[in-house]
Design a protein around this motif. Structure first.
Motif, PDB file in Angstrom:
ATOM      1  N   ALA A 189      -2.965   7.898 -10.602  1.00  0.00           N
ATOM      2  CA  ALA A 189      -1.666   8.633 -10.018  1.00  0.00           C
ATOM      3  C   ALA A 189      -2.325   8.887  -8.945  1.00  0.00           C
ATOM      4  O   ALA A 189      -1.284   9.447  -7.826  1.00  0.00           O
ATOM      5  N   ALA A 190      -3.195  10.031  -8.918  1.00  0.00           N
ATOM      6  CA  ALA A 190      -3.777  10.808  -7.939  1.00  0.00           C
ATOM      7  C   ALA A 190      -3.775   9.763  -6.607  1.00  0.00           C
ATOM      8  O   ALA A 190      -3.567   9.813  -5.540  1.00  0.00           O
ATOM      9  N   LEU A 191      -4.641   8.582  -6.860  1.00  0.00           N
ATOM     10  CA  LEU A 191      -4.831   7.231  -5.752  1.00  0.00           C
ATOM     11  C   LEU A 191      -3.452   7.019  -5.156  1.00  0.00           C
ATOM     12  O   LEU A 191      -3.625   6.936  -3.823  1.00  0.00           O
ATOM     13  N   MET A 192      -2.345   6.715  -5.882  1.00  0.00           N
ATOM     14  CA  MET A 192      -1.384   6.229  -5.661  1.00  0.00           C
ATOM     15  C   MET A 192      -0.819   7.869  -4.640  1.00  0.00           C
ATOM     16  O   MET A 192      -0.118   7.268  -3.126  1.00  0.00           O
ATOM     17  N   ILE A 193      -0.940   8.833  -4.909  1.00  0.00           N
ATOM     18  CA  ILE A 193      -0.557   9.453  -4.030  1.00  0.00           C
ATOM     19  C   ILE A 193      -1.185   9.793  -2.685  1.00  0.00           C
ATOM     20  O   ILE A 193       0.011  10.524  -1.874  1.00  0.00           O
ATOM     21  N   VAL A 194      -2.714   9.767  -2.844  1.00  0.00           N
ATOM     22  CA  VAL A 194      -3.256   9.413  -1.730  1.00  0.00           C
ATOM     23  C   VAL A 194      -2.718   8.120  -0.541  1.00  0.00           C
ATOM     24  O   VAL A 194      -3.147   8.315   0.311  1.00  0.00           O
ATOM     25  N   GLY A 195      -1.757   7.316  -1.608  1.00  0.00           N
ATOM     26  CA  GLY A 195      -2.053   6.013  -0.729  1.00  0.00           C
ATOM     27  C   GLY A 195      -0.581   6.641   0.156  1.00  0.00           C
ATOM     28  O   GLY A 195      -0.538   5.575   1.273  1.00  0.00           O
ATOM     29  N   ALA A 196       0.415   7.093  -0.611  1.00  0.00           N
ATOM     30  CA  ALA A 196       1.230   7.527  -0.057  1.00  0.00           C
ATOM     31  C   ALA A 196       1.578   8.332   1.530  1.00  0.00           C
ATOM     32  O   ALA A 196       1.430   8.812   2.593  1.00  0.00           O
ATOM     33  N   ALA A 197       0.129  10.074   0.461  1.00  0.00           N
ATOM     34  CA  ALA A 197       0.202  10.492   2.194  1.00  0.00           C
ATOM     35  C   ALA A 197      -0.629   9.625   3.536  1.00  0.00           C
ATOM     36  O   ALA A 197      -0.815   9.615   4.603  1.00  0.00           O
ATOM     37  N   ALA A 198      -1.642   8.028   2.750  1.00  0.00           N
ATOM     38  CA  ALA A 198      -2.306   7.453   4.058  1.00  0.00           C
ATOM     39  C   ALA A 198      -1.030   7.096   4.666  1.00  0.00           C
ATOM     40  O   ALA A 198      -1.443   6.929   5.733  1.00  0.00           O
ATOM     41  N   VAL A 199      -0.116   6.158   4.176  1.00  0.00           N
ATOM     42  CA  VAL A 199       0.647   5.427   4.688  1.00  0.00           C
ATOM     43  C   VAL A 199       1.445   6.139   6.052  1.00  0.00           C
ATOM     44  O   VAL A 199       2.285   6.044   7.148  1.00  0.00           O
ATOM     45  N   PHE A 200       1.650   7.616   5.083  1.00  0.00           N
ATOM     46  CA  PHE A 200       2.366   8.723   6.570  1.00  0.00           C
ATOM     47  C   PHE A 200       1.893   9.006   7.501  1.00  0.00           C
ATOM     48  O   PHE A 200       2.811   8.499   8.645  1.00  0.00           O
ATOM     49  N   PHE A 201       0.218   9.698   7.490  1.00  0.00           N
ATOM     50  CA  PHE A 201      -0.203   9.503   8.762  1.00  0.00           C
ATOM     51  C   PHE A 201      -0.525   8.644   9.382  1.00  0.00           C
ATOM     52  O   PHE A 201      -0.660   9.315  10.966  1.00  0.00           O
ATOM     53  N   LEU A 202      -0.159   7.851   8.150  1.00  0.00           N
ATOM     54  CA  LEU A 202      -1.164   6.532  10.203  1.00  0.00           C
ATOM     55  C   LEU A 202      -0.225   6.204  10.662  1.00  0.00           C
ATOM     56  O   LEU A 202       0.346   5.597  11.631  1.00  0.00           O
ATOM     57  N   GLY A 203       1.448   6.199   9.992  1.00  0.00           N
ATOM     58  CA  GLY A 203       2.255   5.923  10.098  1.00  0.00           C
ATOM     59  C   GLY A 203       2.996   7.476  11.482  1.00  0.00           C
ATOM     60  O   GLY A 203       3.220   6.873  12.605  1.00  0.00           O
ATOM     61  N   ARG A 204       2.733   8.459  10.905  1.00  0.00           N
ATOM     62  CA  ARG A 204       3.190   8.742  11.858  1.00  0.00           C
ATOM     63  C   ARG A 204       2.150   9.011  12.914  1.00  0.00           C
ATOM     64  O   ARG A 204       2.245   9.128  14.646  1.00  0.00           O
ATOM     65  N   GLY A 205       0.601   8.649  13.706  1.00  0.00           N
ATOM     66  CA  GLY A 205      -0.006   8.589  14.172  1.00  0.00           C
ATOM     67  C   GLY A 205       0.411   7.133  15.221  1.00  0.00           C
ATOM     68  O   GLY A 205       0.066   7.268  15.707  1.00  0.00           O
TER      69      GLY A 205
END
Length: 220
Positions: A189-205
């Motif tokens: 679950a923690a890895l999936m949450i980190v993945g969601a955050a990574a997709v969010f911030f990479l997309g914003r950049g």
């Protein structure tokens, strides 16, 4: 000019004046009845020891009550039925079928699908069902899937201890052998949450870079 008696006649009072609410309410009631029937063989348990059918049953009852409320509101002025396409129905049904055949092992003749658990079936269902609307964006659906699925995993598998397959059995080999199933669940679950955050911030950049290039091109 109609009289007050004509305006308040029983036929007028009990006629369906919001067809959209009526159709939606009947659909929800039918869906709730189907869910209760499909889960009739599952043990419900008690509040201290919840069975696999208790939470889905209460959710189905809630959906049915919402349907009754919509049917009741259909006797007041409301929206008429609008045109609808098969896109939404197709993707919603596809998501339901995909979830059903991937969360547990499934076999139909020569076709055999290993059980992938909620960690795979959940995001798959969320992403597929998201395309029911033409406004769907894959990046946003991925973020939603990777953010919502861990919540369901922790709720059902950790807090409620429901016997729901969480992840493929082959995944356990990626973690230390002395880890418990709940430890593996929490780490996943923690890895999936980190993945969601990574997709969010990479997309914003990436979006910010596109805006900067567009602005510089306009100035040039």
């Amino acid at each position: 000019m109609p009289t007050s008696h004509e305006r308040s006649s029983p036929e007028r009072r009990w006629s369906i004046r919001a067809p959209q609410n009526f159709a939606g309410g009947i659909s929800l009631i039918a869906l709730a009845a189907l869910a209760l029937w499909l889960m009739s063989d599952l043990p419900r348990g008690t509040l201290r020891s919840m069975g696999p059918a208790m939470l889905p049953d209460w959710l189905a009852i809630g959906v049915g009550l919402a349907g009754l409320a919509l049917v009741a509101s259909s006797f007041k002025p409301g929206e008429a039925l609008e045109r609808w396409s098969l896109r939404g129905v197709f993707f919603i049904l596809l998501a339901i079928v995909g979830f059903a055949v991937t969360i547990r092992p499934f076999a139909l003749g020569p076709i055999a699908i290993p059980g992938l658990g909620l960690a795979v079936a959940g995001p798959l269902a969320i992403i597929v069902s998201g395309f029911a609307t033409p406004e769907a964006r894959l990046r946003e659906l991925v973020i939603l899937a990777l953010g919502l699925t861990p919540f369901c995993m922790l709720l059902f598998g950790d807090l409620l201890n429901l016997p729901i397959p969480i992840f493929p059995q082959s995944l356990t080999g990626l973690f230390p052998a002395d880890w418990s199933q709940k430890a593996v669940l929490r780490a996943t679950a923690a890895l999936m949450i980190v993945g969601a955050a990574a997709v969010f911030f990479l997309g914003r950049g990436h979006k910010a870079d596109q805006v900067d290039v567009a602005v510089q091109g306009g100035r040039g």
